[in-house]
Design a protein around this motif. Sequence first.
Motif, short mmCIF file in Angstrom:
data_model
loop_
_atom_site.label_atom_id
_atom_site.label_comp_id
_atom_site.label_asym_id
_atom_site.label_seq_id
_atom_site.Cartn_x
_atom_site.Cartn_y
_atom_site.Cartn_z
N UNK A 1 -48.66 10.41 -18.23
CA UNK A 1 -48.80 11.76 -18.80
C UNK A 1 -47.88 12.05 -19.98
N UNK A 2 -47.88 11.19 -20.98
CA UNK A 2 -47.11 11.44 -22.19
C UNK A 2 -45.62 11.22 -22.06
N UNK A 3 -45.18 10.56 -21.00
CA UNK A 3 -43.77 10.25 -20.81
C UNK A 3 -43.61 8.78 -20.45
N UNK A 4 -42.55 8.19 -20.95
CA UNK A 4 -42.15 6.85 -20.52
C UNK A 4 -40.78 6.98 -19.90
N UNK A 5 -40.66 6.51 -18.70
CA UNK A 5 -39.40 6.53 -17.94
C UNK A 5 -38.71 5.20 -18.20
#
Length: 172
Positions: free
Chosen positions: A49-53
Amino acid sequence: MTDSRSVSFDLRVSYRQAYLVDETDDAMGPDDLLDDHPTHPVGIVRVADGCAFLITGLHTGTVGFSVTVADHDPGADTDGYEDIVEISFESEAGRVSLHEWGFGSHELPELPAGPAWYRLRYHAQNMDEAAEADTSEEIIDRYLLQIWPESESVPRVVKSTSGSLAQWRRPG
């Protein structure tokens, strides 16, 4: 002609966490550790959802961090880093920033293809040593994140030599 832009900075981390966040109107970063890719785990970077952890070896303190945004694959630095993984990331805004856990964010170069699919290649060096230190204000581990336009594709491990990468990879 090819274009590549790089930035480097000291990144403050807590709980081994940093986040690449797509700059949409509701951009906030993930609430918790994202799940690894179910069939091709790469462990130290996870996307949803538009995030990279992005996971670091150091639990709390400062790590060295560089980001290169290019209009083509810049090539992996296999000599300079112990662990290298790749995963696809979709940007709806065409702009991303790197967020520290609870401290702030770092502006990154504009993405060359605007809203599109991108490939993230996350390089790590000295994760094992940093994990043993747990807390440090001196830089032990360092990271390079490369970003370039590429169609969605299967995540992959390019290089794995540390115990830290194996620790974070969960089989599907």
